[in-house]
Enzyme design. Structure first.
Site, PDB file in Angstrom:
ATOM      1  N   ARG A  68       0.691  -1.177  -0.053  1.00 28.84           N
ATOM      2  CA  ARG A  68       0.060  -0.019  -0.084  1.00 28.84           C
ATOM      3  C   ARG A  68       0.833   1.107  -0.036  1.00 28.84           C
ATOM      4  O   ARG A  68       2.106   1.222   0.412  1.00 28.84           O
ATOM      5  CB  ARG A  68      -0.863   0.055   1.096  1.00 28.84           C
ATOM      6  CG  ARG A  68      -0.189   0.117   2.789  1.00 28.84           C
ATOM      7  CD  ARG A  68      -0.025   1.580   3.070  1.00 28.84           C
ATOM      8  NE  ARG A  68       0.702   1.367   4.268  1.00 28.84           N
ATOM      9  CZ  ARG A  68       2.026   1.820   4.270  1.00 28.84           C
ATOM     10  NH1 ARG A  68       2.881   1.931   3.285  1.00 28.84           N
ATOM     11  NH2 ARG A  68       2.653   1.908   5.317  1.00 28.84           N
ATOM     12  N   GLY A  93      10.982  -3.683   3.007  1.00 27.36           N
ATOM     13  CA  GLY A  93      11.435  -2.562   3.723  1.00 27.36           C
ATOM     14  C   GLY A  93      11.482  -1.305   3.143  1.00 27.36           C
ATOM     15  O   GLY A  93      12.228  -0.325   3.787  1.00 27.36           O
ATOM     16  N   GLY A 102       8.992   0.834   2.809  1.00 26.00           N
ATOM     17  CA  GLY A 102       7.877   1.858   3.473  1.00 26.00           C
ATOM     18  C   GLY A 102       6.297   1.460   2.644  1.00 26.00           C
ATOM     19  O   GLY A 102       5.347   2.388   2.799  1.00 26.00           O
ATOM     20  N   SER A 126       4.792  -1.625   2.848  1.00 23.99           N
ATOM     21  CA  SER A 126       4.246  -2.495   3.658  1.00 23.99           C
ATOM     22  C   SER A 126       4.217  -4.255   2.971  1.00 23.99           C
ATOM     23  O   SER A 126       3.164  -4.727   2.916  1.00 23.99           O
ATOM     24  CB  SER A 126       2.802  -2.066   3.963  1.00 23.99           C
ATOM     25  OG  SER A 126       2.375  -2.613   5.312  1.00 23.99           O
ATOM     26  N   SER A 127       5.211  -4.386   2.746  1.00 18.79           N
ATOM     27  CA  SER A 127       5.794  -5.867   2.115  1.00 18.79           C
ATOM     28  C   SER A 127       5.335  -6.995   3.772  1.00 18.79           C
ATOM     29  O   SER A 127       4.742  -7.914   3.097  1.00 18.79           O
ATOM     30  CB  SER A 127       7.033  -6.190   1.595  1.00 18.79           C
ATOM     31  OG  SER A 127       7.896  -6.040   3.008  1.00 18.79           O
ATOM     32  N   ASP A 166      -2.069  -0.433   7.376  1.00 14.70           N
ATOM     33  CA  ASP A 166      -1.566  -1.395   6.568  1.00 14.70           C
ATOM     34  C   ASP A 166      -2.287  -2.711   6.304  1.00 14.70           C
ATOM     35  O   ASP A 166      -2.681  -3.265   5.301  1.00 14.70           O
ATOM     36  CB  ASP A 166      -0.069  -1.837   6.798  1.00 14.70           C
ATOM     37  CG  ASP A 166       0.896  -0.739   7.065  1.00 14.70           C
ATOM     38  OD1 ASP A 166       0.414   0.444   7.067  1.00 14.70           O
ATOM     39  OD2 ASP A 166       1.997  -0.732   7.400  1.00 14.70           O
TER      40      ASP A 166
END
Ligand code: ADP
Ligand code: MG
Length: 390
Positions: free
Chosen positions: A31, A127, A129, A131-132, A177
């Site tokens: 996202r 990593g 930002g 939202s993995s 998230d």
């Protein structure tokens, strides 16, 4: 890769890895937060959208096993084995704690898939930002729904995934998230009230605009310590204003209490109060396809994060300056940092026809200014988690 391409890719990769085709495939998106930064822990609003980048899991039962084995398509990632015959606890490898936490939450709700062979592939940068981590959690939950045929309520599912991130990964994240990865809808943003957890889908159908995501490829280390300080400063401001949280304060109340607080606390509160207002206005602007207004709100959000909240950095400021320089004439409506700050991504609202030219200009100028290669891609608002097969 599009979802059909991803389905095909993981199917083939699964067959190569496990010697048979997968029976179930699930996907969950990453996202980007279009506006509403550092408002979540102040009970405010956020306005994220799901992006066309996904965690995808393919699986088949492993009838002779009581474990869930997960292999990643990336060479360097150590496989994970989660034994279902014992209580599921945090363990190794570290990344497996995201699926572990979700599996533990599912088992506690009677959702038990039995032994599985799983292949994981993600197109969400790790990593960065975007939202993995939530994509991985929500994908795991969706896969277990597919295998067991038991469907969770979307809010319960998102909260289960958040709890996994808190308790297994040790990351005290908010609800944004996981909510957007579960509830995203194609051509919609999600206005999320972090106090009531009420969600409102905001249509964004206009094909003449697109969102550009610009990864600065830097991550400055002061992140987590500064985050805790900001939270404490917001609590101090709320106490002085005699409100439960900054969600309940308005700009007039803040101005009249200005001499009761130190200037830093005052500016932190000014950001949060202003940002909550901007987020609600941006949702209205998007509903009305009023792109210049939405763009101005994005620039204002960035200035406030940079000057009042002090969570930007030189690289994020460089991206926003370049975007402002391109301006409306070049197709850019607005741009801002997104995520916690001190690196990570910026998001820009652009005319769809200029995506290529704007991306190129930002890439070249960012490299000149900082010496760093940015990673840039565009996305339309994507759908939330889906079962692709099974
Ligand atoms: P973000 O969510 O912004 O990408 P986080 O630090 O919250 O950043 O989450 C990144 C972490 O999530 C990774 O370090 C890794 O542990 C885990 N992760 C996410 N996707 C995958 C994946 N496809 N394979 C292995 N680990 C993953
Ligand atoms: Mg994360």
């Amino acid at each position: 890769m599009t979802l059909p391409e991803l389905t095909d890719y993981v199917s083939r990769h699964f067959a190569r890895t496990y010697g048979r085709p997968p029976r179930w495939i699930a996907a969950a998106p990453g996202r980007v937060n279009v506006i509403g930064e550092h408002t979540d822990y102040n009970d405010g609003f956020v306005l994220p959208m799901a992006i066309e980048r996904y965690a995808v899991m393919a699986t088949d039962s492993a009838p002779s096993s009581s474990s869930i084995s997960i292999r990643d398509t990336s060479e360097g990632v150590e496989p994970a084995t989660i034994d279902l015959s014992l209580p599921v606890k945090p363990g190794k490898p570290k990344w497996s704690n995201y699926p572990r936490g979700v599996i533990a939450g599912c088992l506690a709700r009677g959702i038990n898939p039995g032994g599985l062979d799983v292949l994981l592939h993600s197109t969400v940068p790790l990593g960065g930002g975007l939202s993995s981590s939530a994509a991985l959690e929500v994908c795991t939950a969706t896969l277990l729904e597919a295998v067991t045929g038991k469907k969770m309520d979307p809010v319960e599912k998102a909260l289960l995934c958040q709890q996994a991130e808190h308790e297994f990964a040790g990351v005290p994240c908010g609800i944004m998230d996981q909510f957007i990865s579960v509830m995203g809808r194609e051509n919609h943003l999600l206005l999320l009230d972090c106090r009531s957890r009420q969600t409102d889908l905001v249509p964004m159908n206009d094909p003449s605009v697109a969102l550009l995501i610009i990864n600065t490829n830097v991550k400055h280390e002061l992140g987590s310590g500064e985050y805790a300080k900001r939270r404490a400063q917001c609590e101090t401001a709320a106490k002085i204003l005699r409100v439960p949280s900054l969600r309940d304060a308005d700009p007039d109340a803040l101005e009249s209490a200005k001499n009761k607080m130190d200037n830093v606390v005052y500016r932190r509160a000014r950001h949060v109060i202003g940002e909550i207002e901007r987020t609600v206005h941006a949702a209205e602007g998007i509903r009305a396809s009023n792109w210049p207004t939405v763009g101005q709100l994005m620039y204002a959000s960035h200035a406030s994060l940079r000057d009042d909240y002090e969570v930007s950095c030189a690289e994020l400021d460089a991206v926003v300056e370049i975007a402002e320089g391109i301006g409306l004439k070049g197709g850019v409506y607005g741009c801002r940092m997104t995520g916690g700050g001190f690196g990570g991504c910026a998001v820009a609202l652009v005319q769809a026809g200029t995506v290529e030219a704007v991306s190129k200009k930002i890439a070249v100028d960012y490299k000149t200014k900082t010496g760093i290669e940015a990673m840039i891609f565009s996305s339309r608002p994507a759908a939330g988690a889906t079962i692709l097969k099974g």
